[in-house]
Design an enzyme around this catalytic site. Structure first.
Site, PDB file in Angstrom:
ATOM      1  CG  ASP A  13      82.016  32.662 -35.271  1.00 51.92           C
ATOM      2  OD1 ASP A  13      81.564  33.353 -34.344  1.00 51.92           O
ATOM      3  OD2 ASP A  13      82.448  33.128 -36.337  1.00 51.92           O
ATOM      4  CG  ASP A  15      78.032  37.789 -37.580  1.00 51.65           C
ATOM      5  OD1 ASP A  15      76.988  37.134 -37.670  1.00 51.65           O
ATOM      6  OD2 ASP A  15      78.067  38.961 -37.147  1.00 51.65           O
ATOM      7  CG  ASP A 214      84.913  33.759 -39.506  1.00 50.89           C
ATOM      8  OD1 ASP A 214      84.968  34.809 -40.173  1.00 50.89           O
ATOM      9  OD2 ASP A 214      84.311  33.674 -38.423  1.00 50.89           O
TER      10      ASP A 214
END
Length: 271
Positions: A13, A15, A214
């Protein structure tokens, strides 16, 4: 534990994981990116961002030419050398961005749900929301198979909204800061499995996979990985997997690119 020498794919991922959520800095991860590049291990970016955004970031990170997963799996950008694959350069799953916009506009007008999409505003507004430059913010509006929005209504209405989307073959997915609407058939997991199968077909051997994320929308990706790093994030819901065997899953103490580095250090300790 596994080795950096074996056939390996790293899915990441952006951001809040490889990039800092506020500054978009990635320097803490730079040494590992260089090491993986030297070992010819693909780092496959996987995000809710548009392919236009991700191609820009991919080049910045020195990962150009590799496949990537955009718009939460609704778009797969193929590797440069995969020109013989049908659909090159991009494979799009489900209905188009324009069709989703029509559905959302109808729901907003007839059922009075309150939300603001990236299509409702200009790049200056998106730059304020995200901290991006105007030119980068403009890339966020180049959706091909999803819509990004800010929800401005109650939780009760959200449940009704999700039910209506599901009836229409769409899904509502939470990202680190925004919500995303895409075809119910699309997903980071399906896109990752397709890429894994393609590498296996080309090499004759299934690669080992490591995923890093996250947010809640990273869970489907991490579920299909052999090993997973859950980077400490800002989202209050966090990431929860069905199989959190400590031998397979590592939760970091650090956030963003420092957590990314921590996860790689955990699975590939210095010899």
């Amino acid at each position: 534990m596994f080795s950096i020498q074996q056939p390996l794919l790293v899915f990441s991922d952006l951001d809040g994981t490889l990039l800092d959520s506020h500054s978009y800095d990635w320097q803490p991860a730079a040494p590992w990116l260089s090491r993986l590049h030297e070992a010819n291990i693909p780092v496959i970016l996987c995000s809710s961002k548009t392919s236009a955004e991700m191609l820009y970031l991919q080049k910045m990170l020195g990962l150009q030419g590799l496949p990537l997963i955009a718009e939460n799996g609704a778009v797969i950008q193929l590797a440069e050398q995969w020109q013989d694959i049908d659909g090159f350069p991009r494979i799009i799953s489900g209905i188009s961005h324009g069709e989703i916009c029509q559905v959302l506009n109808t729901l907003r007008e007839k059922e009075h749900f309150k939300f603001t999409t990236f299509d409702d505003v200009d790049d200056a507004t998106i730059a304020e929301w995200t901290g991006l430059s105007r030119s980068q913010a403009a890339l966020t509006q180049l959706h091909e198979a999803s819509v990004t929005l800010i929800w401005r209504d109650s939780d009760e209405h959200m449940a009704q909204f999700i039910a209506r989307l599901n009836e229409l073959g769409l899904q509502f997915m939470q990202g680190a800061r925004f919500w995303h609407v895409l075809d119910a058939s699309a997903g980071k997991d399906q896109a990752a499995n397709w890429i894994i199968a393609t590498y296996q077909q080309l090499s004759g051997r299934r690669p080992t996979t490591l995923g890093l994320g996250d947010g809640p929308n990273d869970a489907p990706l991490l579920e299909v990985m052999d090993y997973a790093v859950i980077v400490k994030g800002l989202n209050r819901e966090g990431v929860h997997l069905h199989d959190e065997d400590p031998a397979r899953v590592w939760r970091t103490q650090r956030e963003g690119p420092e957590g990314w580095r921590e996860g790689l250090d955990h699975f590939f300790p210095a010899r």
